[in-house]
Scaffold this motif. Sequence first.
Motif, PDB file in Angstrom:
ATOM      1  N   ASP A 114       0.862  -1.176   0.000  1.00 47.96           N
ATOM      2  CA  ASP A 114       0.000   0.000   0.000  1.00 47.96           C
ATOM      3  C   ASP A 114       0.901   1.231   0.000  1.00 47.96           C
ATOM      4  O   ASP A 114       1.831   1.320   0.789  1.00 47.96           O
ATOM      5  N   THR A 150      -4.910   7.214  -1.904  1.00 48.54           N
ATOM      6  CA  THR A 150      -6.163   6.699  -2.443  1.00 48.54           C
ATOM      7  C   THR A 150      -6.707   7.672  -3.480  1.00 48.54           C
ATOM      8  O   THR A 150      -6.379   8.861  -3.472  1.00 48.54           O
ATOM      9  N   ASN A 190     -10.257   4.297  -3.493  1.00 49.21           N
ATOM     10  CA  ASN A 190      -9.552   3.115  -3.982  1.00 49.21           C
ATOM     11  C   ASN A 190      -8.056   3.301  -3.738  1.00 49.21           C
ATOM     12  O   ASN A 190      -7.506   4.379  -3.989  1.00 49.21           O
ATOM     13  N   PRO A 191      -7.373   2.257  -3.249  1.00 48.03           N
ATOM     14  CA  PRO A 191      -5.957   2.398  -2.898  1.00 48.03           C
ATOM     15  C   PRO A 191      -5.039   2.413  -4.120  1.00 48.03           C
ATOM     16  O   PRO A 191      -5.302   1.780  -5.133  1.00 48.03           O
ATOM     17  N   ARG A 251     -10.814  -1.292  -4.404  1.00 45.43           N
ATOM     18  CA  ARG A 251     -10.553  -1.817  -3.058  1.00 45.43           C
ATOM     19  C   ARG A 251     -11.177  -3.188  -2.842  1.00 45.43           C
ATOM     20  O   ARG A 251     -10.844  -3.884  -1.896  1.00 45.43           O
ATOM     21  N   ILE A 261      -8.219  -6.050  -4.966  1.00 47.26           N
ATOM     22  CA  ILE A 261      -6.786  -5.825  -4.800  1.00 47.26           C
ATOM     23  C   ILE A 261      -6.052  -7.118  -5.148  1.00 47.26           C
ATOM     24  O   ILE A 261      -6.370  -8.174  -4.610  1.00 47.26           O
TER      25      ILE A 261
END
Length: 167
Positions: free
Chosen positions: A30, A34, A38-39, A66, A69
């Motif tokens: 990560d 975002t 959404n990352p 998200r 992933i």
Amino acid sequence: MAFGKRKREKAENLLATGSKGIGTVMNVQDTGMTMNDNPRIKMTFRIEPLDGSPPFEAEKTKVVSRVQIPRSGDRYPVWYDPADADSWAFATIDNDEGRQQIRQMFGSAAETVTGIGNPPGAAAPAAPAAPAPDPVERLKKLDELRTAGVLTEAEFQEKKAEILAQL
């Protein structure tokens, strides 16, 4: 020219002229950023060219849903520029039409791609098994536990015998 348009043209060019491979996700991190909840993640892939060339690692930073992933061990179809390992793209498969297109482009290798070789909703193919720990390393760790007082001499000797018996 807009940034999105340039990326799209680059991906279309790779799709048309790039070499094909299967990319296995090795690591997902990560980035802390975002976009629309959404990352943005950084992924490391091991790319195995279909032409038998040596595998190589490549990284991609991307905003992903998200709820979708990528995970370590997931496998994706990849197109890359053999002259520039940093120039590559991978595809996600969302429907039966996409699965059929990947099967046509990648042949039998497509069956190893996450979401193709297994029916929708089924578990993804298992990640390759981790190599067995080196017996010498195991013995060193065992000795460290004994030295630290975690294991008694008798427990150490018993576990040492088990490790040596596996050789």
